[in-house]
Design an enzyme around this catalytic site. Structure first.
Site, short mmCIF file in Angstrom:
data_model
loop_
_atom_site.label_atom_id
_atom_site.label_comp_id
_atom_site.label_asym_id
_atom_site.label_seq_id
_atom_site.Cartn_x
_atom_site.Cartn_y
_atom_site.Cartn_z
N ARG A 51 98.66 8.27 5.46
CA ARG A 51 99.23 9.22 6.43
C ARG A 51 99.13 10.66 5.98
O ARG A 51 99.36 11.60 6.74
CB ARG A 51 100.70 8.87 6.70
CG ARG A 51 100.97 7.53 7.32
CD ARG A 51 102.45 7.28 7.47
NE ARG A 51 103.05 8.23 8.39
CZ ARG A 51 103.15 8.03 9.71
NH1 ARG A 51 102.66 6.92 10.22
NH2 ARG A 51 103.68 8.92 10.49
N TRP A 76 100.60 15.75 4.69
CA TRP A 76 99.40 16.18 5.41
C TRP A 76 99.76 17.57 5.91
O TRP A 76 100.50 17.70 6.89
CB TRP A 76 99.06 15.23 6.55
CG TRP A 76 97.78 15.64 7.23
CD1 TRP A 76 97.64 16.42 8.36
CD2 TRP A 76 96.44 15.34 6.83
NE1 TRP A 76 96.33 16.60 8.67
CE2 TRP A 76 95.57 15.96 7.75
CE3 TRP A 76 95.89 14.62 5.79
CZ2 TRP A 76 94.18 15.86 7.65
CZ3 TRP A 76 94.51 14.52 5.69
CH2 TRP A 76 93.67 15.13 6.60
N LYS A 91 78.86 7.77 19.66
CA LYS A 91 79.83 6.71 19.33
C LYS A 91 79.18 5.34 19.33
O LYS A 91 79.42 4.50 18.46
CB LYS A 91 81.00 6.78 20.32
CG LYS A 91 81.94 7.95 20.08
CD LYS A 91 82.80 7.67 18.88
CE LYS A 91 83.41 8.87 18.19
NZ LYS A 91 82.48 9.86 17.66
N HIS A 103 62.67 14.84 34.57
CA HIS A 103 61.64 15.51 33.76
C HIS A 103 61.13 14.59 32.66
O HIS A 103 60.70 15.04 31.62
CB HIS A 103 62.19 16.81 33.19
CG HIS A 103 62.62 17.78 34.24
ND1 HIS A 103 61.73 18.45 35.06
CD2 HIS A 103 63.86 18.13 34.67
CE1 HIS A 103 62.39 19.21 35.91
NE2 HIS A 103 63.68 19.03 35.70
N CYS A 121 102.77 12.86 7.98
CA CYS A 121 103.03 12.66 6.56
C CYS A 121 103.66 11.29 6.35
O CYS A 121 104.09 10.64 7.28
CB CYS A 121 104.00 13.73 6.07
SG CYS A 121 103.46 15.39 6.46
N GLU A 150 76.79 5.02 16.27
CA GLU A 150 77.40 4.92 14.93
C GLU A 150 78.30 3.69 14.79
O GLU A 150 78.59 3.27 13.68
CB GLU A 150 78.17 6.19 14.59
CG GLU A 150 79.36 6.51 15.46
CD GLU A 150 80.10 7.78 15.00
OE1 GLU A 150 80.09 8.08 13.80
OE2 GLU A 150 80.68 8.46 15.85
N GLU A 192 78.32 12.68 23.26
CA GLU A 192 79.36 12.11 22.38
C GLU A 192 79.48 10.61 22.60
O GLU A 192 79.59 9.82 21.66
CB GLU A 192 80.69 12.82 22.61
CG GLU A 192 81.88 12.25 21.85
CD GLU A 192 81.71 12.27 20.32
OE1 GLU A 192 80.78 12.93 19.82
OE2 GLU A 192 82.49 11.58 19.64
N LYS A 203 82.96 9.39 5.96
CA LYS A 203 83.88 10.18 6.79
C LYS A 203 83.58 11.67 6.66
O LYS A 203 83.72 12.43 7.60
CB LYS A 203 85.34 9.90 6.40
CG LYS A 203 86.36 10.60 7.29
CD LYS A 203 86.19 10.23 8.75
CE LYS A 203 87.09 11.00 9.67
NZ LYS A 203 86.72 10.83 11.10
N ASN A 251 108.36 15.45 8.25
CA ASN A 251 107.09 15.17 8.92
C ASN A 251 107.19 15.83 10.28
O ASN A 251 108.13 15.59 11.02
CB ASN A 251 106.88 13.65 9.07
CG ASN A 251 105.62 13.35 9.86
OD1 ASN A 251 104.75 14.21 10.00
ND2 ASN A 251 105.52 12.13 10.39
N GLY A 252 106.25 16.72 10.60
CA GLY A 252 106.26 17.35 11.92
C GLY A 252 106.03 18.85 11.80
O GLY A 252 105.51 19.34 10.80
#
Ligand code: AGP
Length: 615
Positions: free
Chosen positions: A27, A75, A488, A507, A2, A491, A484, A610, A101-102
């Site tokens: 944040r 957040w 990356k 193959h 946050c 993109e 993955e 996003k 925050n936490g």
């Protein structure tokens, strides 16, 4: 993660706090609030949604003049993004305001204690308990807010940065720090507190980083820092050289680099308080254990990177639960007339919680009678709201389009669900579950070790920046890691990159190989299934023999790959199923460095968003 701001000095506190929150909005942005100390006591405004909503509230109902204030952009980790859950939280008698925050791990027992004292709790948050506890303690310390904060902090477990003001002391702001960041800004006749320096560098560049388990008290003229026992604490003063934009990225050039660096903490926060006495602490559970015991099939639905996390989870879930687990691209799932029933558990994995393909797939599954469990990083988003249960990944906001810390935490959260299902189905003993949890708990430390070896990866990235194509291969959980890594690179560096199951090369794909073509190989642990390790070493020989440039990700001490590797990227040893949490990181850094070398916009790559909120 946050945004936190505190101010005391000659300026209008509400103006300083709100402008600081603006800089910190990256944040967390699901609610915001401000509290100031006036001659008539505390004055508080808070509102769900973005900071602009709070600013509208304040414009319509201006706050009193004040030299002291605190503010917060949220957040959410405990409780949805509602007005009631927005910070600041105020004590029962309205004299103490707190922002946080936490994650306070023991908040449930503290809530119970307060309820038993007859205190009315007005939110679902862990933070609110601190406001009430401070109110209770203050009289016993003659109203000394610093001492009250120290006594309350000694009762808390978890990760927290707390900031409080009290009506009785208009020129005082007190904060405490354990794990979550907090910096002090030293001004002339004024002082500041914030989650990061971007909130106050327009006023001062003189900063003090708070250490672990420390309490700070700021007045317009003084800054006093102690430990939780009241002893004076050593401090590190520094001058901020960043500009405001760089400060929002925590001094990193890119949000992606910041988020890669946050992965140890993101994994640790996703594990925090989740498995107590071997019972999974789901955030919201509307599925009974009996319903979970009736599950005969699991289907993971997701897109992109989240889909790769689901592919990794499949290996662990089937190994631990012996329940068949399919992994489906959400965009394909509902169009193939899937076999789904009330004995099917659908696991929807999504960072944003707003991916339309995944939303539509989970709704289709629910229409067919399936139970849906969401793994999501965004509280209150559509996917968790539409699901029967949710386990939130506490990665904090992920700003860069390319998903990094969310991916690692999705794997961790899926493993927790797998362990929970194994426990409910009785396919794993409690000590076996504890062993895996202990291994998971050590992963943040090992991730940190990988993050210390990025220079070597950047050098390789620079050498590969003009490659026409890059292949990635892996076996077992290394196969989704290869996928993955390829995603990356696609993109971020806009390059042709392809991931394969290493056993598939012969193959057909091996025909792609040309002299010097980079092939990145994810090598499984030697201590795992030895046959897997032997086969991947053979695959490295095969591609090397055909002219490939072999870039091998292998564990420390694995010497068998040395004769066939042009480059070796070392990672710490780990159990086979946990290796993706380490092997993925060099691939994230490689793609980021190659895109940077090409001069591309890494945080906002072309053509991408996003959150893909269209089908
Ligand atoms: C990954 O780097 C991409 N940003 C993309 O593949 C993403 O993972 C996918 O769109 C799913 O998004 P979600 O996790 O928010 O559902």
């Amino acid at each position: 993660m946050c945004g936190i701001v505190g101010y005391v000095g000659p300026r209008q506190a509400v103006d300083v706090v709100v402008s600081g929150l603006k800089r910190l909005e990256y944040r967390g942005y699901d609610s915001a609030g401000v509290a100031i100390v006036t001659a008539d006591g505390l004055d508080t405004r808070k509102k769900a949604g973005k900071l602009a909503n709070l600013q509208t509230i304040i414009a319509g109902d201006p706050m009193s003049l004040s030299s002291t204030g605190i503010g917060h952009t949220r957040w959410a980790t405990h409780g949805g993004p509602t007005d009631a859950n927005a910070h600041p939280h105020v004590s029962d008698d309205g004299t103490v305001a707190v922002i946080h925050n936490g994650i306070i791990e023991n908040f449930a027992e503290l809530r119970e204690e307060l309820t038993n004292l007859g205190i009315q709790l007005n939110s679902e948050t862990d933070t609110e308990v601190v406001a009430h506890l401070l109110q209770i303690v203050l009289p016993s310390v003659d109203g000394d807010l610093s001492e009250a904060m120290r006594r309350v902090c000694r009762r808390l477990s978890g990760a927290f940065t707390l900031v409080a003001v009290v009506a009785e002391h208009p020129d005082v702001v007190v904060a405490a720090r354990r794990n979550s960041p907090l910096v002090v800004g030293r001004g002339e006749g004024e002082n500041f507190l914030a989650s990061d320096v971007s909130a106050f560098i327009e006023y001062t560049r003189n900063a003090i980083e708070l250490g672990q388990d420390q309490v700070v008290c700021i007045t317009p003229s003084d800054i006093t820092i102690t430990d939780f026992d009241g002893n004076p604490a050593a401090t590190v003063e520094f001058e901020v050289t960043w500009d405001a934009a760089a400060a929002e990225r925590g001094g990193y050039e890119l949000f992606m680099l910041k988020e890669i660096a946050e992965q140890p903490k993101a994994v640790a926060d996703t594990l925090l308080g989740r498995m107590k006495d071997n019972r999974l602490n789901l955030d919201e559970l509307r599925i009974s254990e009996q319903e979970l015991r009736n599950i005969k099939k699991i289907v993971v639905i997701a897109c992109g990177t989240a889909y790769h996390a689901g592919m990794i989870a499949k290996y662990a879930i089937e190994h631990w639960t012996r329940i068949p687990c399919e992994v489906e691209l959400a965009s394909e799932f509902r169009y193939r007339d899937p076999i789904v029933s009330s004995e099917t558990l659908v696991i929807a994995i999504s960072q944003s919680g707003e991916t339309m393909d995944t939303i539509m797939a989970l709704r289709h599954a629910k229409d067919q009678g399936a139970k849906v469990l969401a793994i999501c990083n965004t509280r209150g988003a559509t996917i968790p709201r539409d699901s029967d249960a949710v386990l939130y990944t506490n990665a904090g906001p992920e700003i860069a389009v390319a998903s990094t810390k969310a991916f690692l935490t999705q794997v961790v959260a899926a493993y927790l669900v797998g362990l929970y299902l194994a426990q409910v189905h009785g396919t794993k003993y409690a000590d076996e579950i504890s062993d895996v949890l202990a291994q998971l708990a050590d992963m943040p430390r090992r991730i940190d070790l990988v993050l210390d070896t990025t220079e070597h990866v950047r050098k390789i990235a620079h050498e590969l920046r003009d490659a026409k194509s890059v292949l990635f291969i892996g076996r077992h959980v290394g196969y989704p890691v290869a996928l993955e890594g390829a995603l990356k690179l696609k993109e971020l560096a806009y390059m042709h990159a392809e991931g394969f199951a290493a056993g598939e090369l012969k193959h057909g794909p091996i025909a792609l190989l040309e002299e010097g073509m980079p092939v990145i190989v994810v090598v499984p642990p030697k201590t795992g299934r030895d046959v897997l390790h032997e086969k991947i070493v053979s695959n490295i020989q095969e591609v090397r023999a055909r002219g490939a440039r072999t870039i091998v990700i292998a564990e420390e001490g694995d010497e068998s790959v040395v004769p066939y590797a042009n480059d070796i990227i070392r990672i710490p040893e780990s159990p086979t199923l946990l290796q993706p949490l380490l092997a993925t990181i060099p691939l994230q850094i490689l793609a980021c460095a190659m895109a940077t070398a090409k001069g591309y916009d890494v945080d906002m790559p072309r053509n991408l968003a996003k959150s893909v909120t269209v089908e």
